[in-house]
Design a protein around this motif. Structure first.
Motif, PDB file in Angstrom:
ATOM      1  N   LEU A  68       0.821  -1.154   0.254  1.00  0.00           N
ATOM      2  CA  LEU A  68       0.280  -0.137  -0.097  1.00  0.00           C
ATOM      3  C   LEU A  68       0.843   1.380   0.221  1.00  0.00           C
ATOM      4  N   PRO A  69       1.388   1.015   1.254  1.00  0.00           N
ATOM      5  CA  PRO A  69       2.970   2.856   0.622  1.00  0.00           C
ATOM      6  C   PRO A  69       3.590   2.652  -0.430  1.00  0.00           C
ATOM      7  N   CYS A  70       4.245   1.473  -1.482  1.00  0.00           N
ATOM      8  CA  CYS A  70       4.536   1.903  -2.698  1.00  0.00           C
ATOM      9  C   CYS A  70       3.572   2.099  -3.169  1.00  0.00           C
ATOM     10  N   PHE A  71       2.914   1.432  -3.473  1.00  0.00           N
ATOM     11  CA  PHE A  71       1.728   2.323  -4.312  1.00  0.00           C
ATOM     12  C   PHE A  71       1.182   3.784  -4.004  1.00  0.00           C
ATOM     13  N   THR A  96      13.348  10.830 -13.275  1.00  0.00           N
ATOM     14  CA  THR A  96      12.830  12.069 -11.888  1.00  0.00           C
ATOM     15  C   THR A  96      11.599  10.631 -11.212  1.00  0.00           C
ATOM     16  N   LEU A  97      11.178   9.989 -11.439  1.00  0.00           N
ATOM     17  CA  LEU A  97      10.338   9.683 -10.756  1.00  0.00           C
ATOM     18  C   LEU A  97      11.544   8.441  -9.989  1.00  0.00           C
ATOM     19  N   PHE A  98      12.694   8.015 -10.842  1.00  0.00           N
ATOM     20  CA  PHE A  98      13.536   6.803 -10.110  1.00  0.00           C
ATOM     21  C   PHE A  98      13.793   7.382  -9.291  1.00  0.00           C
ATOM     22  N   LYS A  99      13.838   8.956  -8.595  1.00  0.00           N
ATOM     23  CA  LYS A  99      15.049   9.386  -8.342  1.00  0.00           C
ATOM     24  C   LYS A  99      14.586   9.786  -7.103  1.00  0.00           C
ATOM     25  N   THR A 104      12.535   7.880  -1.404  1.00  0.00           N
ATOM     26  CA  THR A 104      11.840   7.704   0.041  1.00  0.00           C
ATOM     27  C   THR A 104      11.561   6.853   0.199  1.00  0.00           C
ATOM     28  N   LEU A 105      11.615   5.677  -1.171  1.00  0.00           N
ATOM     29  CA  LEU A 105      11.048   3.862   0.273  1.00  0.00           C
ATOM     30  C   LEU A 105      12.202   3.193   0.123  1.00  0.00           C
ATOM     31  N   VAL A 106      13.890   4.002  -0.012  1.00  0.00           N
ATOM     32  CA  VAL A 106      14.473   3.146   0.614  1.00  0.00           C
ATOM     33  C   VAL A 106      14.990   3.751   2.153  1.00  0.00           C
ATOM     34  N   ALA A 107      14.635   5.216   1.773  1.00  0.00           N
ATOM     35  CA  ALA A 107      14.239   5.497   3.644  1.00  0.00           C
ATOM     36  C   ALA A 107      13.037   4.524   4.890  1.00  0.00           C
ATOM     37  N   PHE A 108      12.170   4.548   3.496  1.00  0.00           N
ATOM     38  CA  PHE A 108      10.683   3.760   4.270  1.00  0.00           C
ATOM     39  C   PHE A 108      11.284   2.491   4.631  1.00  0.00           C
TER      40      PHE A 108
END
Length: 301
Positions: A68-71, A96-99, A104-108
């Motif tokens: 859910l958070p990733c989506f 840009t989307l990848f950056k 955000t996701l690696v911190a998550f």
């Protein structure tokens, strides 16, 4: 250019490595550690509840907690980038989307690993017995010497007659609740992220409605552990507090979603996302809405 790319790859690999290490250490503790052998009182009514299956299994909790958070993060960032007037090239949009999403996701995921690690350290260090401990352990009361006159006796010997040793071990790791800490971490991270990045104002109550939904999911997950007799209420409360605190710390100090800035000129105000120069007194606080120019600059690269 080549040196810059190599440095970027090293940084990305390093971030991923730290996130993986946190999860690996936590999993090793969960699989191999032996919980502290805590005794019990013969007349401890808090340990006399029946064994029940989980209302929300761990697989369901983790699946929803990750997916859910990733989506939501990917969709939100994609919409923000595509809404930029300079988002014309497909390659620039993807880069840009990848950056943005990666940071955000690696911190998550790192925060999730650390939360899980702290949870397991607490579980195996404290060794608190679950409310259904007697139903799993099936103590030999004669061996425990819990006669009528000695019901207040504290039993430290291994008097369990249950045949499932793994369940007995699992019944010794009540504090703190992993379901509560992880579900609260997942959902609090997500609701703070939405507060920071969800800027569409077409429906006034959409943002608070989503945030209420996500928080309710985490709260219900923790409460279900009490009604399932998996945890004492204090285990769930401690787990909720740990998850919420970790989510706030990761969002504020690791993810980069909130950046402190000091503004002294019109140009700096624009970078802070403050259009009105009269609002310069608000400088130095953590900004809520990112400047559109930031996205424009990234997509124009």
């Amino acid at each position: 250019m080549a040196g810059s790319n190599i440095k970027c790859v090293i940084c990305v690999a390093g971030d991923i490595l730290f996130a993986i290490v946190a999860w690996v250490i936590s999993i090793v503790i969960r699989r191999l550690a032996i919980p502290y052998h805590r005794g019990f009182f013969c007349d401890d009514e808090s340990l006399m509840y029946p064994f029940k299956n989980s209302t929300i299994p761990a697989t369901v909790m983790y699946s929803i907690g990750f997916i859910l958070p990733c989506f939501c993060i990917i969709v939100t960032e994609l919409v923000i980038i595509l809404s930029s007037p300079k988002a014309k090239k497909r390659r620039s949009v993807i880069e840009t989307l990848f950056k943005v999403v990666f940071k955000t996701l690696v911190a998550f995921f790192f925060g999730g690993g650390v939360t899980n690690l702290i949870t397991n350290i607490a579980k195996y260090s404290v060794g608190r017995l679950r409310p259904h401990f007697f139903a799993i352990c099936r103590p030999d009361w004669n061996l425990a010497n819990c006669s009528t006159g000695a019901i207040a006796r504290y039993v430290t010997e291994d008097v369990c007659t249950g045949t499932d040793k793994s369940l007995i071990t699992e019944a010794r790791v009540s504090f703190l609740s992993g379901h509560a800490s992880m579900s609260m971490y997942f959902m609090v991270f997500l609701l703070i992220y939405i507060q920071r990045r969800f800027t569409w104002k077409g429906v006034l109550l959409l943002k608070p409605a989503l945030q209420t939904l996500f928080f309710s999911l985490a709260l219900y997950t923790g409460l279900s552990r009490i009604s399932d007799y998996k945890h004492h209420w204090t285990d769930v409360l401690a787990g909720d507090l740990l998850g919420a605190v970790m989510a706030i710390l990761i969002v504020l100090k690791v993810s980069g979603l909130y950046a402190e800035s000091r503004c002294s000129s019109e140009v700096e105000l624009k970078k802070c996302g403050i259009a009105d120069l009269d609002k310069s007194k608000e400088c130095g606080i953590q900004q809520i809405i990112p400047a559109r120019d930031e996205v424009d600059e990234m997509t124009a690269m």
